[in-house]
Design a protein around this motif. Structure first.
Motif, mmCIF file in Angstrom:
data_model
loop_
_atom_site.group_PDB
_atom_site.id
_atom_site.type_symbol
_atom_site.label_atom_id
_atom_site.label_comp_id
_atom_site.label_asym_id
_atom_site.label_seq_id
_atom_site.Cartn_x
_atom_site.Cartn_y
_atom_site.Cartn_z
ATOM 1 N N SER A 98 0.177 30.055 73.485
ATOM 2 C CA SER A 98 1.495 30.690 73.557
ATOM 3 C C SER A 98 1.414 32.027 74.277
ATOM 4 O O SER A 98 2.314 32.396 75.028
ATOM 5 C CB SER A 98 2.066 30.899 72.155
ATOM 6 O OG SER A 98 2.180 29.667 71.494
ATOM 7 N N GLN A 125 8.869 27.494 71.010
ATOM 8 C CA GLN A 125 8.675 26.603 69.875
ATOM 9 C C GLN A 125 9.898 26.742 68.968
ATOM 10 O O GLN A 125 10.370 27.867 68.744
ATOM 11 C CB GLN A 125 7.421 27.042 69.142
ATOM 12 C CG GLN A 125 6.787 25.952 68.372
ATOM 13 C CD GLN A 125 5.428 26.368 67.829
ATOM 14 O OE1 GLN A 125 4.948 27.461 68.108
ATOM 15 N NE2 GLN A 125 4.824 25.500 67.071
ATOM 16 N N ASP A 172 6.915 25.230 74.981
ATOM 17 C CA ASP A 172 5.899 25.500 73.961
ATOM 18 C C ASP A 172 6.119 24.562 72.771
ATOM 19 O O ASP A 172 7.044 24.743 71.993
ATOM 20 C CB ASP A 172 5.979 26.960 73.509
ATOM 21 C CG ASP A 172 4.729 27.392 72.753
ATOM 22 O OD1 ASP A 172 3.905 26.513 72.432
ATOM 23 O OD2 ASP A 172 4.581 28.594 72.489
ATOM 24 N N GLU A 173 5.291 23.561 72.662
ATOM 25 C CA GLU A 173 5.378 22.552 71.593
ATOM 26 C C GLU A 173 6.819 22.090 71.339
ATOM 27 O O GLU A 173 7.350 22.260 70.244
ATOM 28 C CB GLU A 173 4.760 23.092 70.312
ATOM 29 C CG GLU A 173 3.311 23.482 70.513
ATOM 30 C CD GLU A 173 2.603 23.863 69.225
ATOM 31 O OE1 GLU A 173 2.971 23.332 68.181
ATOM 32 O OE2 GLU A 173 1.670 24.673 69.290
HETATM 33 MG MG LIG Z 1 1.563 28.609 69.845
#
Ligand SMILES: [Mg+2]
Ligand SMILES: Nc1ncnc2c1ncn2[C@@H]1O[C@H](COP(=O)(O)OP(=O)(O)O)[C@@H](O)[C@H]1O
Lengths: 283, 264
Positions: free
Chosen positions: A40, A85, A163-164
Motif C-alpha cells: 500500500s 481498500q 488496493d485489494e
Molecule cells: Mg495494504
C-alpha cells in the motif's frame, strides 16, 4: 525509490526499501506480498499521496522526487485513479450520481458535464439505473464499491490503481469485479495496477507481477514465470493458484507438464486428450 | 498520523511499568499539585531531579518525553512570554510601552516553563508506561467511592475505555478518507477559508458514518456476549497493590517534605 515513515522520530520505519521497477503502458500488473510488506505504501506513491523519502519515480512523464510540491501533483491525481481498500468508505453525497460526479467537478468540469460523465461511468460499472438517485448508504456492499470505483473512473484516468479491491466481497461479487477490471483493461485501454492476495486472480488476469517482501521487491516477472517455480513460492510463503496447484500435485504423481498451467482453460486443454486416451484404453 | 505521543503506550517491563496503575495515577495527579508549591530554584531543582529519576526508572529514552512537549510548545512559549513581559519587579533591563523586561519577569518565565515541562513529562510518563485500558480501569477503581452518591462510575469508565480504544482507529480512518478524497481532487491545505471548510464535508460525513457503524457493531457484539452493565461484574485484569506502590507513595511524601522545607 525508498519510503520511510516518520523520519527522525523514535517510531521511524522503513516501509519500502530501494525498489526499482518499470510498468508498461496498458499492462495489467499485479502486486502481491504479505500484509505489511509495503504494497500500500508503494501504491500511494503512484498518484503522489506519498512522496519517496529518497530516490524518484516517473509516471506518465511526471517526475516525483522528495522535493516535489503538492501543487504540482494536480494533473497526476487526475491521470492516476486510485481505488483504496474498502473504497466505499469515501462515499458521502446524497445520491449515487452526485457522488460519482464529485471528482470531475473537483477537476473543473461543470455540474451538467459531471453528471453526464457520472451517468456514463455508472453504466460502465453496471450499476442499475434505478439506484442512481438513491442514497449510496442504502446500497449493498458490492454496489457501494461499484459506486466508489465509478467515482474514480469519472476522472477518466489513464492508469487505474487498485488496493485489494475484492476484499470482503463474496465469490460472485469478486468474479464480477475482476471481470470489470478486465473489461476496463481491454476495452478502455486502461493500465491496471492491482494489489491482491488472490493468486487465482493473478493467474487469470495479470500479465506482469511484482512480489514484495519486507519492503523489498523480490520478484519482477510475468505470472507464467512466477508460478512455474512452486518451490520458490513456498520458500516465500506464497500460495499457487488453485489450477496450478492441482497440476503441480498431478506432476508429483507422475504426469509431466511442459509448463504448469495457470488457468482452468489451459489445464483442461492439456488434460482432455489424456483423459480420452485413458477412456479408450480402459474401454 | 502517529504524531500524538500523549496517550501512546510503550511496552516495557521497568519498575515504573510494573507499578499499579492506580498508584501511578494518584502520583501523577499529586505531582501536578505539588509542582504549584515550587517558588524558587531549589524547589524546581528538587522536582526536576524527581522527574528525571522516574524517567530513568522507566527505561524510556528522553527523546520520547521531549516529543511529548513539542505539540504544546507554542502554548508554552506564549504563556512564558506573557509572564516575562508583564511581571514587574527587580532590576529593569528593557522597557517599551507596557512591555517591561525585568529580573522577576525573566525568573517567572523560566519557572513557568519548568512548571509546564515537569507536568507534561510526568503525564507523558504515565501514558507511556500504562496501557490506556489500565488507566480506564484505575479510574473506575479510584472513583468507586462515588458509587455511594449514585455516580455511574462503571459507565463512565466504560465510555472512557471505548473512547481510548478507538482514538487510534479513528485517526487511521481519517488519514485514509483524506487520502481517498485527495485522490478525487480535494485539496485540504489550499484555497480560501470557504473552500477549505467545504473540503471538510467529504471528510466528516464518511467519518461519522463509519463511527456510527462501528458503535452499532460494538453494541451488538457486547449484547451478543451478554453484557449487562457493571452490577456484579468481575475484572479480567486485576490490579494488585504491592509493596513497591506503597514505597513510591512514601517517596513522594518525602519529596513533599523536602519541598516544604526548601520553599520560601
Ligand atoms: Mg495494504
Ligand atoms: N501511516 C503510517 N505510519 C507509519 N507506519 C506505517 C504507516 N502505514 C504503513 N506503515 C508501516 O509500513 C509497513 C508497510 O505497510 P503497508 O504498505 O500498509 O503494507 P501492505 O499494504 O503490504 O500490507 C508496515 O510495517 C506498516 O506498519
Amino acid at each position: 525509490m525508498s519510503h520511510t515513515y516518520q523520519v527522525g522520530t523514535p517510531l521511524e520505519e522503513v516501509a519500502v526499501k530501494e525498489v526499482s521497477f518499470e510498468i508498461k503502458n496498458q499492462s495489467f500488473t499485479a502486486i502481491v506480498g504479505h500484509t505489511g510488506s509495503g504494497k500500500s505504501t508503494l501504491l500511494q506513491h503512484l498518484n503522489g499521496l506519498l512522496k519517496p523519502t529518497s530516490g524518484y519515480l516517473t509516471i506518465n512523464g511526471h517526475k516525483i522526487t522528495p522535493e516535489t510540491k503538492n501543487k504540482e501533483l494536480g494533473d497526476l491525481r487526475q491521470e492516476v485513479g486510485f481505488v483504496f481498500q474498502f473504497p466505499e468508505a469515501q462515499l458521502f453525497e446524497e445520491t449515487v450520481l452526485k457522488d460519482i460526479a464529485f471528482a470531475p467537478k473537483n477537476f473543473g468540469k461543470s455540474e451538467a458535464e459531471a453528471l453526464e460523465i457520472a451517468r456514463e461511468k455508472a453504466k460502465l460499472v453496471k450499476l442499475p439505473e434505478a439506484v442512481l438517485e438513491r442514497s449510496p448508504f442504502e446500497l449493498s456492499g458490492g454496489q457501494m464499491r461499484r459506486v466508489a470505483i465509478a467515482g474514480i473512473l469519472a476522472m477518466s484516468p489513464k492508469i487505474l490503481v487498485l488496493d485489494e479491491p475484492t476484499a470482503g466481497l463474496d465469490p460472485v461479487g469478486r468474479f464480477e469485479m475482476m471481470e470489470l477490471f478486465k473489461q476496463l483493461h481491454q476495452k478502455e485501454g486502461l493500465t491496471i495496477i492491482l494489489v491482491t492476495h488472490q493468486m487465482n486472480d493473478v493467474a487469470n488476469y495479470a500479465d506482469h507481477v511484482l512480489v514484495m517482501e519486507e519492503g523489498q521487491l523480490i520478484a519482477d516477472t510475468t505470472s507464467k514465470e512466477l508460478f512455474s517455480d512452486p518451490s520458490w513460492l513456498k520458500a516465500h510463503h506464497l500460495s499457487l493458484p488453485q489450477t496450478t496447484d492441482f497440476a503441480y500435485q498431478l506432476q508429483q504423481r507422475g504426469i509431466s507438464f511442459e509448463t504448469l498451467p495457470l488457468t482452468e482453460h489451459e489445464l483442461a486443454r492439456f488434460l482432455a486428450p489424456k483423459l480420452n486416451q485413458r477412456g479408450k484404453i480402459d474401454g | 498520523m502517529g504524531k500524538l505521543l500523549l496517550g501512546r503506550y510503550l511496552q516495557g517491563n521497568s519498575f515504573v511499568h510494573r507499578l499499579d496503575p492506580r498508584a501511578k495515577m494518584i502520583l501523577c495527579f499529586y505531582f501536578v499539585l505539588i509542582v504549584f508549591l515550587c517558588n524558587n530554584w531549589q524547589t524546581y531543582l528538587l522536582l526536576s531531579a524527581t522527574t528525571l529519576l522516574c524517567a530513568v526508572l522507566s527505561k524510556i529514552k528522553l527523546s520520547y518525553f521531549i516529543k511529548g512537549v513539542m505539540p504544546l510548545i507554542w502554548l508554552i512559549l506564549f504563556t512564558v512570554l506573557l509572564q516575562v513581559f508583564f511581571t514587574r519587579g527587580g532590576t529593569v533591563y528593557w522597557q517599551f510601552g507596557p512591555l517591561t523586561l525585568t529580573q522577576f519577569g525573566l525568573l517567572n518565565g523560566v519557572f513557568v516553563f519548568c512548571r509546564f515541562v515537569l507536568i507534561i513529562f510526568m503525564s507523558t510518563l504515565l501514558t507511556l508506561t500504562t496501557p490506556p485500558l489500565a488507566i480506564a480501569d484505575a479510574t473506575e477503581s479510584l472513583m468507586a467511592p462515588l458509587k455511594k452518591i449514585k455516580v455511574p462510575v462503571h459507565e463512565i469508565s466504560l465510555m472512557l475505555s471505548i473512547a481510548l480504544r478507538f482514538v487510534p482507529t479513528l485517526m487511521d480512518e481519517t488519514t485514509k478518507i483524506m487520502n481517498a478524497q485527495r485522490s478525487r481532487g480535494v485539496d485540504f491545505s489550499e484555497g480560501s477559508l470557504v473552500k477549505r471548510i467545504k473540503a471538510v464535508i467529504p471528510l466528516l460525513i464518511p467519518l461519522f458514518v463509519s463511527a456510527l457503524t462501528r458503535a452499532e457493531d460494538l453494541a451488538t457484539a457486547m449484547e451478543a456476549r451478554g453484557y449487562r452493565g457493571g452490577e456484579g461484574r468481575t475484572k479480567y485484569r486485576r490490579q494488585i497493590w504491592q509493596l513497591k506502590d506503597t514505597v513510591s507513595l512514601v517517596f513522594f511524601g518525602l519529596v513533599t517534605v523536602g519541598l516544604i522545607f526548601l520553599r520560601n
